[in-house]
Design an enzyme around this catalytic site. Sequence first.
Site, PDB file in Angstrom:
ATOM      1  NE  ARG A 116    -118.811 -33.053  34.614  1.00  0.00           N
ATOM      2  CZ  ARG A 116    -118.175 -32.896  35.763  1.00  0.00           C
ATOM      3  NH1 ARG A 116    -118.254 -31.733  36.400  1.00  0.00           N
ATOM      4  NH2 ARG A 116    -117.487 -33.886  36.300  1.00  0.00           N
ATOM      5  CE  LYS A 138    -123.428 -36.300  12.214  1.00  0.00           C
ATOM      6  NZ  LYS A 138    -123.136 -37.096  10.994  1.00  0.00           N
ATOM      7  CD  GLU A 180    -121.198 -31.794   2.253  1.00  0.00           C
ATOM      8  OE1 GLU A 180    -122.407 -32.080   2.299  1.00  0.00           O
ATOM      9  OE2 GLU A 180    -120.315 -32.526   2.724  1.00  0.00           O
ATOM     10  CE  LYS A 222    -126.059 -30.852   8.874  1.00  0.00           C
ATOM     11  NZ  LYS A 222    -124.588 -30.695   8.767  1.00  0.00           N
ATOM     12  CD  GLU A 232    -125.083 -39.893  11.515  1.00  0.00           C
ATOM     13  OE1 GLU A 232    -124.866 -39.168  10.550  1.00  0.00           O
ATOM     14  OE2 GLU A 232    -124.169 -40.419  12.189  1.00  0.00           O
ATOM     15  NE  ARG A 236    -127.069 -34.868  11.826  1.00  0.00           N
ATOM     16  CZ  ARG A 236    -126.713 -33.946  12.713  1.00  0.00           C
ATOM     17  NH1 ARG A 236    -127.380 -33.835  13.847  1.00  0.00           N
ATOM     18  NH2 ARG A 236    -125.712 -33.127  12.486  1.00  0.00           N
ATOM     19  CG  ASN A 240    -123.619 -39.905   7.090  1.00  0.00           C
ATOM     20  OD1 ASN A 240    -122.947 -38.937   7.427  1.00  0.00           O
ATOM     21  ND2 ASN A 240    -124.335 -40.607   7.956  1.00  0.00           N
ATOM     22  CG  HIS A 243    -120.109 -37.667   3.992  1.00  0.00           C
ATOM     23  ND1 HIS A 243    -120.972 -37.114   3.058  1.00  0.00           N
ATOM     24  CD2 HIS A 243    -119.652 -36.619   4.740  1.00  0.00           C
ATOM     25  CE1 HIS A 243    -121.022 -35.804   3.245  1.00  0.00           C
ATOM     26  NE2 HIS A 243    -120.242 -35.480   4.258  1.00  0.00           N
ATOM     27  CG  HIS A 247    -115.689 -39.427   6.114  1.00  0.00           C
ATOM     28  ND1 HIS A 247    -116.637 -39.605   7.092  1.00  0.00           N
ATOM     29  CD2 HIS A 247    -115.710 -38.110   5.818  1.00  0.00           C
ATOM     30  CE1 HIS A 247    -117.200 -38.448   7.384  1.00  0.00           C
ATOM     31  NE2 HIS A 247    -116.662 -37.526   6.614  1.00  0.00           N
ATOM     32  CG  HIS A 260    -115.209 -32.819   4.190  1.00  0.00           C
ATOM     33  ND1 HIS A 260    -115.270 -34.160   4.513  1.00  0.00           N
ATOM     34  CD2 HIS A 260    -116.496 -32.355   4.259  1.00  0.00           C
ATOM     35  CE1 HIS A 260    -116.521 -34.498   4.772  1.00  0.00           C
ATOM     36  NE2 HIS A 260    -117.279 -33.426   4.617  1.00  0.00           N
TER      37      HIS A 260
END
Length: 350
Positions: A116, A138, A180, A222, A232, A236, A240, A243, A247, A260
């Site tokens: 956990r 993330k 980026e 960031k 997000e 935030r 993206n 992306h 993606h 990526h």
Amino acid sequence: MERLFIDLNDNSYMISIDRGLLGNLQDFLGEGDRWVIVTDENVDVLYGQKLMQLLKDRKVEKIVIPSGEGSKNLQTVEYLLKTMLEYGLTRRSKVIALGGGVVGDIAGFCASIYMRGIPFIQVPTTLLAQVDSSVGGKTGVNMPQGKNIVGSFYQPQTVVIDVETLSTLSKRELISGIGEVIKYGIIYDYNFLEYINKNLSKLFALEEEVIIKVIKRCCEIKAEVVSKDEKEEGLRKILNYGHTIGHALETATHYKNYTHGEAVLIGMYYEALMAKKLGYIDESYYKQISETIRKTGISLEIYRTPLPVLIDCMMKDKKNKDGKISFILPEGKGKVTEVLLTREEIISIA
């Protein structure tokens, strides 16, 4: 050494940036009963044995996974968790993520669910990971249906950025990270975008003053965004940009044709074109964005990926709303906005 504090209340942590920090990694580990280094085959050859020797006075184990986006799946998660159990990791143990974005994402995800949640330390070795994926918490893995579908928000205990590791990167990997870097200028800081344009050749040459300044500014941006919106729910989302298409490209090509960063660069270009066609930016700013992206040397051609296939992949994006695809599009210098479009609207402006 440059240091940045990420203020997230109980989840706050420090980012340290300098040359040669790997050699002092023991100073960043803190207390624990055991540590496990998670890395990939390429990074292990460069740094794995060196770190094991450096940390020989601690109870440290190492797990090596295959390099590349293809490893970022649930099968690798199961392998990592089983091995962590075999090594006897407890709730007082820590994971050290040594590598690029794939290693950081999957090691962080395993840390977030093992017993956990146990602490993990990000030690990013690529420019892409240093300016983006190692910061913000993330974590996750890909599914055949889409990228980062399974994951968690889980902040690292600390981030250790050694810029010396960038000297081993190929030009293709540098381009991935620079994509980026450019993104931060477009979404948040127009003056930074102009600085990147002026110093792009120095960035490729890894001139220390420029590279440290660039990494620090990216992490600052960031940090500012994540501290205001950790999970997000609003601001935030601006991270993206590029992306949605990026993606989809990765998913449609089964993570084999593009890194990526390459996919995001291509996505940034076409999403800027969309912004121009929809009237969010003028021709002059569109040209500045596109010329900056082209200066990286990346090919912007999308091969053997029909638009309907890309749209099908975009329709599965977790950020979509009410059957509409979420795009983050430029709307001014250093500013972006969320735009929701239907399949038919995308086809009409393509």
